[in-house]
Design a protein around this motif. Structure first.
Motif, PDB file in Angstrom:
ATOM      1  N   ARG A  20      51.636  25.743   0.727  1.00 18.32           N
ATOM      2  CA  ARG A  20      52.581  24.786   1.397  1.00 18.32           C
ATOM      3  C   ARG A  20      53.314  25.813   2.363  1.00 18.32           C
ATOM      4  N   ASN A  25      53.290  29.034   0.540  1.00 16.56           N
ATOM      5  CA  ASN A  25      53.319  28.976  -0.770  1.00 16.56           C
ATOM      6  C   ASN A  25      52.165  29.293  -1.587  1.00 16.56           C
ATOM      7  N   THR A  64      55.116  27.923  -7.788  1.00 17.09           N
ATOM      8  CA  THR A  64      55.107  29.055  -6.850  1.00 17.09           C
ATOM      9  C   THR A  64      54.819  30.332  -7.357  1.00 17.09           C
ATOM     10  N   TRP A 117      56.811  25.976   4.627  1.00 20.66           N
ATOM     11  CA  TRP A 117      57.860  25.568   4.818  1.00 20.66           C
ATOM     12  C   TRP A 117      58.397  25.470   6.201  1.00 20.66           C
ATOM     13  N   ARG A 172      61.936  30.678  -1.063  1.00 19.01           N
ATOM     14  CA  ARG A 172      60.821  29.956  -0.399  1.00 19.01           C
ATOM     15  C   ARG A 172      59.651  30.699  -0.265  1.00 19.01           C
ATOM     16  N   VAL A 173      58.554  30.548  -0.871  1.00 17.41           N
ATOM     17  CA  VAL A 173      57.223  31.389  -0.666  1.00 17.41           C
ATOM     18  C   VAL A 173      56.439  30.903   0.365  1.00 17.41           C
ATOM     19  N   HIS A 174      56.469  31.511   1.550  1.00 17.96           N
ATOM     20  CA  HIS A 174      55.730  30.740   2.546  1.00 17.96           C
ATOM     21  C   HIS A 174      54.696  31.714   3.538  1.00 17.96           C
TER      22      HIS A 174
END
Length: 324
Positions: free
Chosen positions: A146, A141, A112, A148, A137-139
């Protein structure tokens, strides 16, 4: 760039896109000769509106700041129960957020964006892959794109959701689903989607108490007067945002088709950057570099290479020639 990791005693590599000057020093040419595809920055940026002389000469005023916040609230549909803090780039917030919480262990699934782990380690936290009191969380990603879901994040404890690339897919935002959750911060970047990374503008969305503490850490006049005004204009231009999403989606399909002819396999990404698997990523990067095209590879993978989008017909032609 390498820095000492506090939890391991070993240098921690913090690789990023960019670095065209270093590429030019190795492969030749001047900076303006290079096509930089190593970042996920929109190559067709928001057109900068006229900015008054006072925006450059005066300290940033409260009225301009409040207008920017109102535009951000409308654009991202931020509930009134949450506050919005403009910051001088999302990275400025990332480096300070760990100081807001007393916990000392954070879950950051990899691979990430590595500035999150670096920021927590700099504040003495242990960064782990497994369960921990806090999470990031990288959203979507970076680098694999990806997405989430709320089910993918811990139900309690501090949570940072980095939505720097989520303006490409606004329906996927977790902001609305996490609005009532305490100790949650949502990050928004201005440089990626609007293509104005040099403006250094970002946003943190969260509970008023948390953002007041973060604002105190960052200090007064953090966002420049020109950034306040340009950001307000951009966030209010819904037609530009819609047209941009359509354009980058079309360009992404074109990039995928071009890389497929070169034998690359799509691994993921967003509509501003694509992650491909090839037999030898360094060899492909070198091949492109000889054509003055800069890409991104990763120290943890010999197969992965990431490419952004060319922004001009000339750029597309250069890439096609270099690949074929």
């Amino acid at each position: 760039m390498a820095r000492q990791g506090r939890d391991s005693g070993q240098p921690t590599v913090r690789d990023h896109g960019g670095g065209v000057d270093a590429a030019a020093a190795r492969w030749g040419g001047n900076r303006e000769d290079w096509l930089d595809l190593s970042t996920g920055i929109n190559p067709v940026p928001f057109p900068i509106p006229a900015v008054s002389a006072e925006a450059w000469t005066d300290l940033p005023d409260r009225g301009a700041r409040e207008r920017l916040i109102a535009a951000a609230r409308q654009f991202w549909q931020v509930p009134e129960t949450l506050s919005i803090l403009p910051v001088p780039g999302a990275s400025a917030a990332i480096s300070r957020i760990p100081a807001l919480f007393p916990d000392r262990q954070v879950q950051i699934p990899t691979p990430t964006y590595n500035e999150h782990a670096a920021g927590f380690r700099a504040h003495g936290w242990e960064v782990v892959e497994g369960d921990a009191p806090a999470a990031v969380r990288v959203h979507p990603n970076n680098p694999d794109g990806r997405l989430w879901s709320v089910e993918d994040v811990p139900e309690a404890g501090p949570l940072v959701v980095d939505e720097s690339f989520c303006d490409l897919c606004p329906d996927e935002s977790l902001l609305g689903q996490l609005a009532d959750r305490p100790n949650t911060l949502i990050l928004k970047s201005f440089g990626k989607f609007w293509g104005l990374a040099g403006l250094r503008l970002g946003f943190v969305i969260g509970a008023p108490g948390l953002l007041s503490a973060l604002e105190e850490m960052i200090g007064p006049w953090a966002v420049s007067g020109p950034a306040l005004r340009i950001g307000e204009s951009a966030l209010g231009d819904i037609a530009w945002a819609s047209a941009t999403r359509r354009r980058v989606a079309d360009d992404t399909m074109r990039l995928d088709a071009l890389l497929a002819t070169a034998g690359a396999r799509l691994e993921g990404g967003t509509t501003l950057f694509r992650l491909y698997a090839v037999d030898d990523a360094n060899a492909l990067q070198n091949r492109l570099a000889r054509a003055r095209i800069w890409s991104r590879t990763f120290p943890y993978s010999r197969q992965w290479i990431r490419l952004g989008l060319p922004g001009t017909a000339e750029g597309w032609a250069r890439l096609e020639t270099a690949l074929t």
